[in-house]
Design a protein around this motif. Structure first.
Motif, short mmCIF file in Angstrom:
data_model
loop_
_atom_site.label_atom_id
_atom_site.label_comp_id
_atom_site.label_asym_id
_atom_site.label_seq_id
_atom_site.Cartn_x
_atom_site.Cartn_y
_atom_site.Cartn_z
N LEU A 94 0.82 -1.21 0.00
CA LEU A 94 0.00 0.00 0.00
C LEU A 94 0.86 1.26 0.00
O LEU A 94 0.54 2.24 -0.68
CB LEU A 94 -0.93 0.00 1.21
CG LEU A 94 -2.08 -1.02 1.19
CD1 LEU A 94 -2.86 -0.97 2.49
CD2 LEU A 94 -3.00 -0.77 0.00
N VAL A 95 1.94 1.24 0.77
CA VAL A 95 2.81 2.42 0.83
C VAL A 95 3.46 2.66 -0.52
O VAL A 95 3.51 3.81 -1.01
CB VAL A 95 3.89 2.24 1.92
CG1 VAL A 95 4.89 3.40 1.86
CG2 VAL A 95 3.25 2.18 3.30
N GLU A 96 3.94 1.61 -1.14
CA GLU A 96 4.58 1.76 -2.45
C GLU A 96 3.59 2.29 -3.48
O GLU A 96 3.93 3.15 -4.30
CB GLU A 96 5.16 0.42 -2.90
CG GLU A 96 6.37 -0.02 -2.08
CD GLU A 96 6.83 -1.42 -2.44
OE1 GLU A 96 6.16 -2.06 -3.30
OE2 GLU A 96 7.84 -1.88 -1.89
N ALA A 97 2.35 1.77 -3.42
CA ALA A 97 1.34 2.25 -4.35
C ALA A 97 0.99 3.71 -4.08
O ALA A 97 0.83 4.51 -5.01
CB ALA A 97 0.08 1.38 -4.25
N ALA A 98 0.89 4.06 -2.80
CA ALA A 98 0.59 5.45 -2.44
C ALA A 98 1.70 6.38 -2.88
O ALA A 98 1.45 7.49 -3.37
CB ALA A 98 0.35 5.55 -0.94
N ALA B 266 1.30 13.31 6.41
CA ALA B 266 1.86 12.03 5.98
C ALA B 266 1.76 11.88 4.47
O ALA B 266 2.69 11.40 3.81
CB ALA B 266 1.15 10.88 6.68
N TYR B 267 0.63 12.28 3.91
CA TYR B 267 0.46 12.17 2.46
C TYR B 267 1.45 13.07 1.72
O TYR B 267 2.06 12.65 0.72
CB TYR B 267 -0.97 12.55 2.08
CG TYR B 267 -1.27 12.38 0.61
CD1 TYR B 267 -1.40 11.11 0.05
CD2 TYR B 267 -1.40 13.48 -0.23
CE1 TYR B 267 -1.66 10.94 -1.30
CE2 TYR B 267 -1.66 13.33 -1.58
CZ TYR B 267 -1.79 12.05 -2.11
OH TYR B 267 -2.04 11.89 -3.46
N ASP C 134 7.18 10.79 0.31
CA ASP C 134 8.47 10.55 -0.33
C ASP C 134 9.61 10.50 0.68
O ASP C 134 10.71 10.06 0.36
CB ASP C 134 8.75 11.63 -1.38
CG ASP C 134 8.78 13.03 -0.79
OD1 ASP C 134 8.08 13.26 0.23
OD2 ASP C 134 9.49 13.89 -1.34
N THR C 135 9.34 10.94 1.93
CA THR C 135 10.39 10.91 2.96
C THR C 135 10.37 9.61 3.75
O THR C 135 11.28 9.37 4.54
CB THR C 135 10.24 12.09 3.94
OG1 THR C 135 9.04 11.92 4.72
CG2 THR C 135 10.16 13.41 3.18
N TYR C 136 9.32 8.81 3.57
CA TYR C 136 9.26 7.54 4.28
C TYR C 136 10.33 6.60 3.74
O TYR C 136 10.47 6.43 2.52
CB TYR C 136 7.87 6.91 4.12
CG TYR C 136 7.83 5.46 4.56
CD1 TYR C 136 7.87 5.12 5.90
CD2 TYR C 136 7.78 4.44 3.61
CE1 TYR C 136 7.85 3.80 6.30
CE2 TYR C 136 7.76 3.12 4.00
CZ TYR C 136 7.80 2.80 5.35
OH TYR C 136 7.79 1.49 5.73
#
Length: 210
Positions: A16-20, A64-65, A69-71
């Motif tokens: 999900l994170v990669e898709a987001a 967060a949204y 890109d910083t995650y």
């Protein structure tokens, strides 16, 4: 009945994170649905006000949204998100220059005996119900005396049930700092309760402890 914390199951957020991160808004909304309740609960315990907690939670998800890109892949998304939540709470407290009105529904631990929480027992008499309400109000007042950094650690450890290393990751501090803040917070609560130990369950009154 003794209150116990629930384990935090490991969830694979990577797809999900990669898709987001690739621009999939639906994937991010699924992450919001997965962590919205947890984020709000943490915010509420720190802020102590439902509306303020909701605002902080919303601000945290928006941040967060914007910062996806910083995650850093391979790290805990939950910890990364909760750090944003706690920071938004700190920002709100500083901006409004007010103290939170949080209630401490979880059980307070003795820093010298961390495996012995207070027990909440259903009152058998009306006067016991009054005493429990007085204890609840006292714990509310004592929680307000803690600095925000100690309060956050206490909330994450004794209410949300996170382990030291998880709290360190969430707050971006060393494990030793987590332990020292938690010890100081518990000790302050315990020392203050010495003046009101008649409200404590008998097994936890200080003169009865070995």
């Amino acid at each position: 009945m003794r209150t116990t914390t629930q384990p935090h199951p490991t969830t694979d957020d990577r797809p999900l994170v990669e898709a987001a991160q690739a621009g999939d808004l639906d994937a991010f909304n699924q992450l919001v649905g997965r962590y919205q309740r947890l984020a709000y609960n943490v915010a509420y315990r720190i802020m102590g006000d439902a509306d303020a907690a909701a605002d902080a939670t919303q601000e945290a998800f928006l941040a967060a949204y914007r910062k996806l890109d910083t995650y850093q892949p391979g790290t805990s998304f939950k910890a990364w998100l909760l750090r944003i939540v706690t920071n938004k709470c700190y920002d709100a407290l500083r901006a409004h220059k007010r103290r939170p009105t949080a209630s401490l529904d979880a059980l307070l631990l003795d820093p010298d005996k961390p495996d012995r929480p207070f027990e909440q027992v259903a009152p058998e008499r009306p006067d016991e119900a009054v005493e429990q309400q007085e204890l609840h109000e006292l714990l509310q007042a004592l929680l307000l005396t803690l600095p925000p950094d100690q309060r956050a650690v206490l909330v994450l450890a004794d209410i949300q049930g996170y382990k030291y290393h998880e709290i360190a990751e969430i707050l971006g501090i060393e494990i030793g700092t987590v332990k020292s803040r938690l010890f100081r917070a518990r000790r302050k609560m315990r020392d203050a309760l010495r003046e009101h130990e008649e409200l404590l369950p008998p097994a936890y009154r200080f003169q009865n402890r070995p």
